[in-house]
Design a protein around this motif. Sequence first.
Motif, PDB file in Angstrom:
ATOM      1  N   ALA A  66       0.485  -1.539   0.180  1.00 50.24           N
ATOM      2  CA  ALA A  66       0.310  -0.015   0.086  1.00 50.24           C
ATOM      3  C   ALA A  66       1.120   1.108  -0.081  1.00 50.24           C
ATOM      4  CB  ALA A  66      -1.253   0.529   1.282  1.00 50.24           C
ATOM      5  N   ALA A  67       2.016   1.654   0.679  1.00 52.73           N
ATOM      6  CA  ALA A  67       2.773   2.196   0.832  1.00 52.73           C
ATOM      7  C   ALA A  67       3.406   2.352  -0.788  1.00 52.73           C
ATOM      8  CB  ALA A  67       3.823   2.065   1.708  1.00 52.73           C
ATOM      9  N   THR A  68       3.590   1.767  -1.636  1.00 52.61           N
ATOM     10  CA  THR A  68       3.827   1.684  -2.880  1.00 52.61           C
ATOM     11  C   THR A  68       2.788   2.430  -4.309  1.00 52.61           C
ATOM     12  OG1 THR A  68       3.784  -0.071  -3.533  1.00 52.61           O
ATOM     13  CG2 THR A  68       5.581   0.240  -2.631  1.00 52.61           C
ATOM     14  N   GLY A  69       2.159   2.675  -3.657  1.00 51.47           N
ATOM     15  CA  GLY A  69       0.593   2.724  -4.304  1.00 51.47           C
ATOM     16  C   GLY A  69      -0.573   1.435  -4.340  1.00 51.47           C
ATOM     17  N   ALA A  70       0.083   0.580  -4.531  1.00 52.30           N
ATOM     18  CA  ALA A  70      -0.586  -0.385  -5.027  1.00 52.30           C
ATOM     19  C   ALA A  70      -1.682  -0.730  -4.647  1.00 52.30           C
ATOM     20  CB  ALA A  70       0.724  -2.050  -4.920  1.00 52.30           C
ATOM     21  N   ARG A  71      -2.483  -0.594  -5.563  1.00 57.87           N
ATOM     22  CA  ARG A  71      -4.444  -1.206  -4.833  1.00 57.87           C
ATOM     23  C   ARG A  71      -3.937  -2.829  -3.660  1.00 57.87           C
ATOM     24  NH1 ARG A  71      -9.623  -3.794  -8.331  1.00 57.87           N
ATOM     25  NH2 ARG A  71     -11.352  -3.058  -6.802  1.00 57.87           N
ATOM     26  N   PRO A  72      -5.150  -1.843  -2.902  1.00 58.52           N
ATOM     27  CA  PRO A  72      -4.873  -3.142  -1.935  1.00 58.52           C
ATOM     28  C   PRO A  72      -6.396  -3.297  -1.898  1.00 58.52           C
ATOM     29  CG  PRO A  72      -5.817  -0.619  -1.104  1.00 58.52           C
ATOM     30  CD  PRO A  72      -5.434  -0.268  -2.734  1.00 58.52           C
ATOM     31  N   VAL A  73      -5.035  -5.013  -1.446  1.00 55.58           N
ATOM     32  CA  VAL A  73      -5.236  -5.948  -1.855  1.00 55.58           C
ATOM     33  C   VAL A  73      -6.055  -6.795  -0.488  1.00 55.58           C
ATOM     34  CG1 VAL A  73      -4.577  -6.852  -3.930  1.00 55.58           C
ATOM     35  CG2 VAL A  73      -3.728  -7.541  -1.711  1.00 55.58           C
TER      36      VAL A  73
ATOM     37  N   LEU B 185      -8.754  -9.616  -8.152  1.00 54.28           N
ATOM     38  CA  LEU B 185      -8.057  -9.001  -8.599  1.00 54.28           C
ATOM     39  C   LEU B 185      -8.152  -9.390 -10.114  1.00 54.28           C
ATOM     40  CD1 LEU B 185      -6.501 -11.976  -5.995  1.00 54.28           C
ATOM     41  CD2 LEU B 185      -6.211  -9.685  -6.398  1.00 54.28           C
ATOM     42  N   VAL B 186      -9.003 -10.168 -10.811  1.00 53.83           N
ATOM     43  CA  VAL B 186      -9.378  -9.559 -12.619  1.00 53.83           C
ATOM     44  C   VAL B 186      -9.524  -8.743 -12.594  1.00 53.83           C
ATOM     45  CG1 VAL B 186     -10.854 -10.362 -14.234  1.00 53.83           C
ATOM     46  CG2 VAL B 186      -9.433 -12.564 -12.484  1.00 53.83           C
ATOM     47  N   ASP B 187     -10.615  -8.255 -11.708  1.00 55.25           N
ATOM     48  CA  ASP B 187     -11.185  -6.881 -12.046  1.00 55.25           C
ATOM     49  C   ASP B 187      -9.666  -5.395 -11.250  1.00 55.25           C
ATOM     50  OD1 ASP B 187     -13.784  -7.284 -12.256  1.00 55.25           O
ATOM     51  OD2 ASP B 187     -14.439  -6.675 -10.045  1.00 55.25           O
ATOM     52  N   ALA B 188      -9.358  -5.620 -10.801  1.00 56.13           N
ATOM     53  CA  ALA B 188      -7.655  -5.057 -10.647  1.00 56.13           C
ATOM     54  C   ALA B 188      -6.634  -5.826 -11.942  1.00 56.13           C
ATOM     55  CB  ALA B 188      -7.111  -5.318  -8.908  1.00 56.13           C
ATOM     56  N   GLY B 189      -7.100  -6.614 -12.811  1.00 57.57           N
ATOM     57  CA  GLY B 189      -5.658  -5.769 -13.427  1.00 57.57           C
ATOM     58  C   GLY B 189      -4.947  -7.287 -12.937  1.00 57.57           C
ATOM     59  N   LEU B 190      -5.065  -7.551 -11.903  1.00 53.98           N
ATOM     60  CA  LEU B 190      -3.649  -8.377 -11.753  1.00 53.98           C
ATOM     61  C   LEU B 190      -4.002  -9.034 -11.388  1.00 53.98           C
ATOM     62  CD1 LEU B 190      -3.451  -6.444  -8.028  1.00 53.98           C
ATOM     63  CD2 LEU B 190      -2.085  -6.552 -10.008  1.00 53.98           C
TER      64      LEU B 190
ATOM     65  N   THR C  53      -1.886 -11.398 -14.727  1.00 52.26           N
ATOM     66  CA  THR C  53      -1.462 -10.573 -16.049  1.00 52.26           C
ATOM     67  C   THR C  53       0.322  -9.983 -15.808  1.00 52.26           C
ATOM     68  OG1 THR C  53      -2.086  -9.080 -14.803  1.00 52.26           O
ATOM     69  CG2 THR C  53      -3.782 -10.115 -16.356  1.00 52.26           C
ATOM     70  N   PRO C  54       0.700  -9.522 -16.927  1.00 48.76           N
ATOM     71  CA  PRO C  54       2.117  -8.587 -16.949  1.00 48.76           C
ATOM     72  C   PRO C  54       2.038  -7.925 -15.735  1.00 48.76           C
ATOM     73  CG  PRO C  54       1.725  -8.932 -19.291  1.00 48.76           C
ATOM     74  CD  PRO C  54      -0.057  -9.184 -18.725  1.00 48.76           C
ATOM     75  N   GLU C  55       1.346  -7.421 -15.214  1.00 46.17           N
ATOM     76  CA  GLU C  55       0.879  -5.903 -14.095  1.00 46.17           C
ATOM     77  C   GLU C  55       1.002  -7.139 -12.659  1.00 46.17           C
ATOM     78  OE1 GLU C  55       0.250  -3.167 -11.404  1.00 46.17           O
ATOM     79  OE2 GLU C  55       1.900  -2.604 -13.099  1.00 46.17           O
ATOM     80  N   GLY C  56       0.249  -8.668 -13.044  1.00 48.04           N
ATOM     81  CA  GLY C  56      -0.071  -8.453 -11.765  1.00 48.04           C
ATOM     82  C   GLY C  56       1.538 -10.302 -11.567  1.00 48.04           C
ATOM     83  N   GLU C  57       2.628  -9.790 -13.025  1.00 49.49           N
ATOM     84  CA  GLU C  57       3.526 -11.099 -12.475  1.00 49.49           C
ATOM     85  C   GLU C  57       4.680  -9.328 -11.632  1.00 49.49           C
ATOM     86  OE1 GLU C  57       4.617 -13.142 -12.914  1.00 49.49           O
ATOM     87  OE2 GLU C  57       3.505 -14.236 -13.804  1.00 49.49           O
ATOM     88  N   ARG C  58       4.340  -8.119 -12.201  1.00 47.55           N
ATOM     89  CA  ARG C  58       5.022  -7.280 -11.899  1.00 47.55           C
ATOM     90  C   ARG C  58       5.100  -7.192  -9.484  1.00 47.55           C
ATOM     91  NH1 ARG C  58       4.963  -2.375  -9.836  1.00 47.55           N
ATOM     92  NH2 ARG C  58       3.395  -2.406 -10.261  1.00 47.55           N
ATOM     93  N   VAL C  59       3.325  -6.905  -9.303  1.00 39.87           N
ATOM     94  CA  VAL C  59       3.390  -6.959  -8.436  1.00 39.87           C
ATOM     95  C   VAL C  59       3.421  -8.538  -7.356  1.00 39.87           C
ATOM     96  CG1 VAL C  59       1.320  -7.062  -7.075  1.00 39.87           C
ATOM     97  CG2 VAL C  59       1.318  -5.527  -8.719  1.00 39.87           C
ATOM     98  N   HIS C  60       3.012  -9.126  -8.657  1.00 40.38           N
ATOM     99  CA  HIS C  60       4.203 -10.942  -7.650  1.00 40.38           C
ATOM    100  C   HIS C  60       5.529 -10.605  -6.747  1.00 40.38           C
ATOM    101  CE1 HIS C  60       3.978 -15.155  -6.210  1.00 40.38           C
ATOM    102  NE2 HIS C  60       4.960 -14.804  -7.211  1.00 40.38           N
TER     103      HIS C  60
END
Length: 151
Positions: A28-35, A74-79, A97-104
């Motif tokens: 959350a501190a990095t601005g990632a969407r809360p999960v 998580l699909v709605d979040a694009g992850l 998704t590619p964004e999900g891989e980045r966040v992972h």
Amino acid sequence: MNAGRRNLPQLLGEARRWFEEALLAALAATGARPVSPAQAQLFAVLGEEGATVAELARRMGVTRQTAHQAVHGLVDAGLLERVPDPASARQRLIRRTPEGERVHGQAQRVLGELEDRLAERIGPARVAALREALEAPWGPPPSPQVRVPLV
């Protein structure tokens, strides 16, 4: 077991929450969407090859409905994305998704840092022993015939 002593499942649950809360706060501190914690758990059990919702539910130890809700968010979040399962025309695989891989990847780095912080707090030998105990094969859960003394 001592009456005032917390049982091992309680302690493991508290340890998991320690990591989970710190991970979610760091993301959350990095601005990632809360999960939610359930979404974070789903993300953790999802391998690179993807999995069906039923398989994710089994890995998480939750109902299909709970896993489906986590997937939907998580699909709605694009992850995550749903893709056809090559093994079954009726099934869909859930994959990052590619964004999900980045966040992972970011989450994996944070977890490594948290493990380092834990080692600073309780000592590297204890963290190594904890990891060794948790990685050891435990075998299947005991059968219902386990004897519990009646008091």
